[in-house]
Motif scaffolding. Structure first.
Motif, PDB file in Angstrom:
ATOM      1  N   MET A   1     -10.650 -14.838   5.285  1.00 59.99           N
ATOM      2  CA  MET A   1     -10.898 -13.409   5.046  1.00 59.99           C
ATOM      3  C   MET A   1      -9.570 -12.650   5.072  1.00 59.99           C
ATOM      4  SD  MET A   1     -13.865 -11.242   6.963  1.00 59.99           S
ATOM      5  CE  MET A   1     -12.768 -10.237   7.925  1.00 59.99           C
ATOM      6  N   SER A   2      -9.409 -11.737   4.163  1.00 62.05           N
ATOM      7  CA  SER A   2      -8.102 -11.073   4.072  1.00 62.05           C
ATOM      8  C   SER A   2      -7.931 -10.035   5.181  1.00 62.05           C
ATOM      9  CB  SER A   2      -7.928 -10.426   2.693  1.00 62.05           C
ATOM     10  OG  SER A   2      -8.890  -9.413   2.518  1.00 62.05           O
ATOM     11  N   ASP A   3      -6.663  -9.756   5.490  1.00 61.00           N
ATOM     12  CA  ASP A   3      -6.340  -8.815   6.548  1.00 61.00           C
ATOM     13  C   ASP A   3      -6.641  -7.389   6.106  1.00 61.00           C
ATOM     14  OD1 ASP A   3      -4.751 -10.653   8.480  1.00 61.00           O
ATOM     15  OD2 ASP A   3      -3.988 -11.118   6.464  1.00 61.00           O
ATOM     16  N   LYS A   4      -7.200  -6.640   7.009  1.00 56.70           N
ATOM     17  CA  LYS A   4      -7.470  -5.222   6.721  1.00 56.70           C
ATOM     18  C   LYS A   4      -6.319  -4.380   7.283  1.00 56.70           C
ATOM     19  CE  LYS A   4     -11.639  -5.433   8.559  1.00 56.70           C
ATOM     20  NZ  LYS A   4     -11.711  -6.904   8.670  1.00 56.70           N
ATOM     21  N   ILE A   5      -5.656  -3.708   6.375  1.00 54.08           N
ATOM     22  CA  ILE A   5      -4.460  -2.946   6.760  1.00 54.08           C
ATOM     23  C   ILE A   5      -4.619  -1.499   6.329  1.00 54.08           C
ATOM     24  CG2 ILE A   5      -1.966  -2.692   6.372  1.00 54.08           C
ATOM     25  CD1 ILE A   5      -1.846  -5.749   5.977  1.00 54.08           C
ATOM     26  N   LEU A   6      -4.320  -0.593   7.256  1.00 52.58           N
ATOM     27  CA  LEU A   6      -4.354   0.836   6.923  1.00 52.58           C
ATOM     28  C   LEU A   6      -2.946   1.397   7.076  1.00 52.58           C
ATOM     29  CD1 LEU A   6      -5.970   3.426   6.269  1.00 52.58           C
ATOM     30  CD2 LEU A   6      -6.227   3.771   8.748  1.00 52.58           C
ATOM     31  N   ILE A   7      -2.448   1.951   5.971  1.00 48.89           N
ATOM     32  CA  ILE A   7      -1.124   2.581   5.998  1.00 48.89           C
ATOM     33  C   ILE A   7      -1.312   4.082   6.223  1.00 48.89           C
ATOM     34  CG2 ILE A   7       1.017   2.978   4.725  1.00 48.89           C
ATOM     35  CD1 ILE A   7       0.694   0.076   4.714  1.00 48.89           C
ATOM     36  N   VAL A   8      -0.690   4.614   7.245  1.00 50.28           N
ATOM     37  CA  VAL A   8      -0.776   6.063   7.489  1.00 50.28           C
ATOM     38  C   VAL A   8       0.593   6.684   7.183  1.00 50.28           C
ATOM     39  CG1 VAL A   8      -1.209   7.875   9.177  1.00 50.28           C
ATOM     40  CG2 VAL A   8      -2.545   5.756   9.243  1.00 50.28           C
ATOM     41  N   GLY A   9       0.578   7.648   6.284  1.00 54.65           N
ATOM     42  CA  GLY A   9       1.834   8.238   5.834  1.00 54.65           C
ATOM     43  C   GLY A   9       2.377   7.434   4.678  1.00 54.65           C
ATOM     44  N   ALA A  10       1.578   7.401   3.601  1.00 52.97           N
ATOM     45  CA  ALA A  10       1.917   6.500   2.498  1.00 52.97           C
ATOM     46  C   ALA A  10       2.729   7.238   1.436  1.00 52.97           C
ATOM     47  CB  ALA A  10       0.650   5.883   1.915  1.00 52.97           C
ATOM     48  N   GLY A  11       3.946   7.570   1.786  1.00 54.95           N
ATOM     49  CA  GLY A  11       4.887   8.110   0.805  1.00 54.95           C
ATOM     50  C   GLY A  11       5.660   6.967   0.180  1.00 54.95           C
ATOM     51  N   ALA A  12       6.970   7.149   0.015  1.00 51.81           N
ATOM     52  CA  ALA A  12       7.768   6.117  -0.649  1.00 51.81           C
ATOM     53  C   ALA A  12       7.785   4.815   0.159  1.00 51.81           C
ATOM     54  CB  ALA A  12       9.195   6.624  -0.861  1.00 51.81           C
ATOM     55  N   ILE A  13       8.089   4.912   1.429  1.00 51.21           N
ATOM     56  CA  ILE A  13       8.208   3.712   2.264  1.00 51.21           C
ATOM     57  C   ILE A  13       6.829   3.063   2.476  1.00 51.21           C
ATOM     58  CG2 ILE A  13       8.900   2.848   4.521  1.00 51.21           C
ATOM     59  CD1 ILE A  13      11.317   3.879   3.254  1.00 51.21           C
ATOM     60  N   GLY A  14       5.877   3.875   2.882  1.00 51.36           N
ATOM     61  CA  GLY A  14       4.542   3.342   3.146  1.00 51.36           C
ATOM     62  C   GLY A  14       3.897   2.786   1.892  1.00 51.36           C
ATOM     63  N   GLY A  15       4.052   3.467   0.780  1.00 57.79           N
ATOM     64  CA  GLY A  15       3.472   2.992  -0.472  1.00 57.79           C
ATOM     65  C   GLY A  15       4.121   1.690  -0.934  1.00 57.79           C
ATOM     66  N   PHE A  16       5.425   1.604  -0.764  1.00 56.89           N
ATOM     67  CA  PHE A  16       6.149   0.400  -1.182  1.00 56.89           C
ATOM     68  C   PHE A  16       5.721  -0.813  -0.350  1.00 56.89           C
ATOM     69  CE2 PHE A  16      10.084  -2.244  -0.560  1.00 56.89           C
ATOM     70  CZ  PHE A  16      10.086  -2.833  -1.810  1.00 56.89           C
ATOM     71  N   TYR A  17       5.764  -0.681   0.964  1.00 57.09           N
ATOM     72  CA  TYR A  17       5.413  -1.836   1.798  1.00 57.09           C
ATOM     73  C   TYR A  17       3.913  -2.133   1.718  1.00 57.09           C
ATOM     74  CZ  TYR A  17      10.165  -2.079   3.570  1.00 57.09           C
ATOM     75  OH  TYR A  17      11.527  -2.226   3.650  1.00 57.09           O
ATOM     76  N   GLY A  18       3.096  -1.086   1.584  1.00 58.42           N
ATOM     77  CA  GLY A  18       1.655  -1.308   1.382  1.00 58.42           C
ATOM     78  C   GLY A  18       1.404  -2.069   0.088  1.00 58.42           C
ATOM     79  N   GLY A  19       2.137  -1.684  -0.944  1.00 53.96           N
ATOM     80  CA  GLY A  19       1.984  -2.370  -2.226  1.00 53.96           C
ATOM     81  C   GLY A  19       2.386  -3.832  -2.145  1.00 53.96           C
ATOM     82  N   LEU A  20       3.379  -4.136  -1.321  1.00 55.53           N
ATOM     83  CA  LEU A  20       3.781  -5.533  -1.132  1.00 55.53           C
ATOM     84  C   LEU A  20       2.700  -6.326  -0.401  1.00 55.53           C
ATOM     85  CD1 LEU A  20       7.549  -5.071  -0.207  1.00 55.53           C
ATOM     86  CD2 LEU A  20       6.635  -6.200  -2.252  1.00 55.53           C
ATOM     87  N   LEU A  21       2.125  -5.705   0.625  1.00 53.79           N
ATOM     88  CA  LEU A  21       1.074  -6.402   1.387  1.00 53.79           C
ATOM     89  C   LEU A  21      -0.158  -6.647   0.509  1.00 53.79           C
ATOM     90  CD1 LEU A  21       1.502  -4.466   4.745  1.00 53.79           C
ATOM     91  CD2 LEU A  21       2.016  -6.884   4.339  1.00 53.79           C
ATOM     92  N   ALA A  22      -0.461  -5.686  -0.368  1.00 50.66           N
ATOM     93  CA  ALA A  22      -1.586  -5.881  -1.283  1.00 50.66           C
ATOM     94  C   ALA A  22      -1.300  -7.046  -2.237  1.00 50.66           C
ATOM     95  CB  ALA A  22      -1.841  -4.589  -2.073  1.00 50.66           C
ATOM     96  N   LYS A  23      -0.058  -7.104  -2.715  1.00 45.12           N
ATOM     97  CA  LYS A  23       0.369  -8.230  -3.557  1.00 45.12           C
ATOM     98  C   LYS A  23       0.157  -9.556  -2.849  1.00 45.12           C
ATOM     99  CE  LYS A  23       4.215  -7.744  -6.766  1.00 45.12           C
ATOM    100  NZ  LYS A  23       5.660  -7.958  -6.898  1.00 45.12           N
ATOM    101  N   ALA A  24       0.393  -9.547  -1.520  1.00 39.00           N
ATOM    102  CA  ALA A  24       0.273 -10.778  -0.737  1.00 39.00           C
ATOM    103  C   ALA A  24      -1.176 -11.100  -0.395  1.00 39.00           C
ATOM    104  CB  ALA A  24       1.105 -10.655   0.535  1.00 39.00           C
ATOM    105  N   GLY A  25      -2.112 -10.264  -0.870  1.00 32.98           N
ATOM    106  CA  GLY A  25      -3.525 -10.577  -0.695  1.00 32.98           C
ATOM    107  C   GLY A  25      -4.241  -9.803   0.391  1.00 32.98           C
ATOM    108  N   ALA A  26      -3.551  -8.891   1.070  1.00 26.72           N
ATOM    109  CA  ALA A  26      -4.225  -8.115   2.112  1.00 26.72           C
ATOM    110  C   ALA A  26      -5.081  -7.015   1.478  1.00 26.72           C
ATOM    111  CB  ALA A  26      -3.177  -7.500   3.044  1.00 26.72           C
ATOM    112  N   GLU A  27      -6.028  -6.532   2.271  1.00 29.01           N
ATOM    113  CA  GLU A  27      -6.910  -5.444   1.828  1.00 29.01           C
ATOM    114  C   GLU A  27      -6.301  -4.151   2.379  1.00 29.01           C
ATOM    115  OE1 GLU A  27     -11.115  -6.191   2.839  1.00 29.01           O
ATOM    116  OE2 GLU A  27     -11.186  -4.031   3.284  1.00 29.01           O
ATOM    117  N   VAL A  28      -5.563  -3.457   1.525  1.00 29.78           N
ATOM    118  CA  VAL A  28      -4.732  -2.346   2.011  1.00 29.78           C
ATOM    119  C   VAL A  28      -5.331  -0.989   1.632  1.00 29.78           C
ATOM    120  CG1 VAL A  28      -2.427  -1.313   1.986  1.00 29.78           C
ATOM    121  CG2 VAL A  28      -2.680  -3.794   1.754  1.00 29.78           C
TER     122      VAL A  28
END
Lengths: 310, 310
Positions: A1-28
Motif C-alpha cells: 500500500m502506498s504511503d499517504k503524505i500530506l504536504i502543508v505549505g505547498a509552494g515552490a519547495i513543498g510542491g517540488f518535493y511533493g511532486g517527487l514523492l508522487a513520482k516515487a509512488g506515494a499518495e501525496v
C-alpha cells in the motif's frame, strides 16, 4: 500500500518535493492557500533542471489541514518560518498518533515549538539545499541543486525516516540521513547567517559580490555561528568555513531567499536564521557581536518596511 | 581693516557660516562650483530659524580657489570629506603664508592630509552642530542648532582662532573654542558613528525610531567610539554616551546627513566617519566589532549603488 503524505505549505519547495514523492509512488495530498484554485484544477507543472518536466496532480488539494480525511503517514511542513506563521496551528488538525511530522524549513532552534505541541509523534527535521522558484500559481521551476538532509529529533534516524529517504532517492533526488540533524541545521546556518542578511542590507547584492568585497566579514559571521553551534553541543567539522567559502566562490552569483522575500515584500526569516542564533549565543554566554549587529540591523530594516506600509 | 575670508565649498554649511561672517563685518568671498552662476548673480538668500532672513552678497564669487586675488586671513573649507574630494587640491592655490586654514567638516582623523600639505600654516579644526539645507541654488534654510566648535591643531587656541570665534559670536551664533579639538571631533563621532550608518542601512529611518528600536546597539557603537578615542589619547567625558542618548530622545526625529546624501545619490562620508574610526582602532589594537560590521556593510551598500549606475 502506498504511503499517504500530506504536504502543508505547498509552494515552490513543498510542491517540488511533493511532486517527487508522487513520482516515487506515494499518495501525496497538499494544503495550499494562495494558489488553491489553480492547483485544485490543474495540479502543478514542474520543470526541473535535471529531473525532467512533469505534471503533479495531488491526491487531494485542500485549504486547511483539517480537511484531510485520511491518516497521514508523513505530514511534511514546508512553509517559511516567520513570526506571523503559526506552524503548530497549521498542521494540528491533520496530525494522527502515527503521523511522522517532517519539517523542511530554514533556521536554527525551530524544533521546540513542534516538540512541545506533539510530544508523542515522531519528529523529522529536514533541510533542503535547493533552488526552486514559483513562476506563477501551480508552476514551479527547479533551477539548481536539490539535496535533502533528514534526521529524527532529538537525534538518530528511524526506520520511517529511512523509508522517506528511499522514496526521495527513488525519485532521483539526493537525500542523506543524519544522526545529528541539529548539527546539520547549524551547519546550514553557517552559510545562511552571512549571506541572507548581507544580501538584504547591502541593498540587493548577489552572493559572489558580497564574498568578493567582504570575505573577512563573511568569515567572522561564519566563525560566530560555528562557535555557537559548538557551545550548544553540536561541534561542526573543522573545514566547515573553508568549504562554505570555496563553494560560494564556485557557485553562480545567487540571490538569497531572504533577498527574494525582501524584493517581493514578503516576511523574511530573520528570527529563524539570525534571532534564534543570537538567542542561543546569549543563553550559552557566547559573544557574537557581528551576528548581534546584523540581527539589530535587520530588525531596523523590518521596522522601516512596516513604517512604509499604509 | 576687515578680515579677508575665503569659503571653499560654499553649499548650505559654507554659505550659512559665510553669511554670518559677512554680517559680522568680514570681507567674505566664496568658491562654489555647482551653483556658481546663480550665486554670482544673486548671492545667497538665507532664511534662519532664529537669526532672521538676509541676503549674503559675497565679495567675490569664484569657481576656483586660484582665482582669489587677495591674501586670505582665513580660508574656510566646508566640503564633505569623501573619497573623490581632493581637499588639498581644492584650496592649495589660495593658501598664503599667513592664511589660517579652517576646516568645518565631519569625521575623525581627517587632519593629517592638510597638516602634511601645509606644515607652515595655522590649521584650525572646526565642528558644526547645525541643521542647514540647500533649498535650491543660492537658497539656504537654517533649520535648527548652529553651534560651532573651533580649535587649533595639534591642540590649543591661537589668537587668530579666538578672533574668528568672536566674529561668529558677534553674528549671533554660539561658537566655543576647544583646547583639544581632536577630542571634540571624536566626541561628535560618538553620535555620527551610530546614527549616520544606521539611518542608511535601515533603509531610511529617522534618529528617534532607530534609538527607540535599537538603543542597545546604539550604545554599543557609542562605547566602541569612546574606547577608540581614549586609546588614541583623547579620553571623553564619562557622561558622553548618556548625554548623547538623552539628547537624541529629546531631538525631533531627524534625517542624518548621510541619509540625505544617500537619498540624493551623493557620495557618503563613510570613510571619514566610519573607516577612519575603524582604522584608528586597528592601529591601537582595540576591538570594535560593531563598527567593523557597520563599515563593511556600508562598503557593500556603496558597491551596490555603484553597480546600479549605468
Amino acid at each position: 500500500m502506498s504511503d499517504k503524505i500530506l504536504i502543508v505549505g505547498a509552494g515552490a519547495i513543498g510542491g517540488f518535493y511533493g511532486g517527487l514523492l508522487a513520482k516515487a509512488g506515494a499518495e501525496v495530498s497538499v494544503v495550499c492557500r494562495s494558489d488553491y484554485d489553480i492547483v485544485k484544477q490543474q495540479g502543478y507543472r514542474i520543470d526541473s533542471c535535471d529531473l525532467g518536466k512533469w505534471r503533479f496532480m495531488p491526491e487531494q488539494v485542500l485549504q486547511h489541514a483539517g480537511d484531510y480525511r485520511k491518516d497521514a503517514d508523513y505530514l511534511i511542513l514546508c512553509t517559511k518560518v516567520t513570526a506571523d506563521m503559526d506552524r503548530v496551528g497549521l498542521i494540528r488538525d491533520a496530525v494522527r498518533p502515527d503521523t511522522a511530522i517532517v519539517f523542511i524549513q530554514n533556521g536554527v532552534e525551530i524544533e521546540a515549538e513542534l516538540q512541545q505541541a506533539f510530544p508523542d509523534n515522531q519528529l523529522v527535521s529536514g533541510l533542503a539545499f535547493v533552488c526552486c522558484n514559483r513562476l506563477q500559481a501551480g508552476e514551479i521551476r527547479h533551477l539548481a541543486y536539490g539535496r535533502l538532509m533528514l534526521g529524527n529529533l532529538p537525534a538518530g534516524i528511524s526506520a520511517k525516516t529511512r523509508h522517506l529517504q528511499q522514496l526521495f532517492t527513488q525519485a532521483g533526488i539526493e537525500c542523506v540521513a543524519s544522526e545529528d540533524i541539529v548539527a546539520g541545521r547549524w551547519q546550514k546556518c553557517v552559510w545562511n547567517a552571512p549571506f541572507n542578511p548581507l544580501s538584504v542590507l547591502s541593498g540587493g547584492l548577489p552572493t559572489l559580490a558580497i564574498l568578493r568585497q567582504q570575505e573577512a566579514l563573511v568569515r567572522r559571521i561564519m566563525r560566530e555561528v560555528r562557535d555557537i553551534a559548538a557551545a550548544c553541543g553540536h561541534p561542526l567539522n573543522d573545514d566547515v568555513i573553508e568549504t562554505n567559502i570555496q563553494n560560494t566562490y564556485a557557485m553562480p552569483p545567487y540571490k538569497t531567499s531572504m533577498l527574494l522575500d525582501f524584493e517581493r515584500g514578503h516576511a523574511m526569516e530573520t528570527e529563524a536564521i539570525l534571532g534564534n542564533a543570537v538567542r542561543a549565543a546569549r543563553r550559552q554566554g557566547i559573544a557574537c557581536p557581528t551576528l548581534e549587529t546584523l540581527y539589530a540591523l535587520m530588525k531596523l530594516r523590518e521596522l522601516q518596511i512596516r513604517s512604509q506600509c499604509p
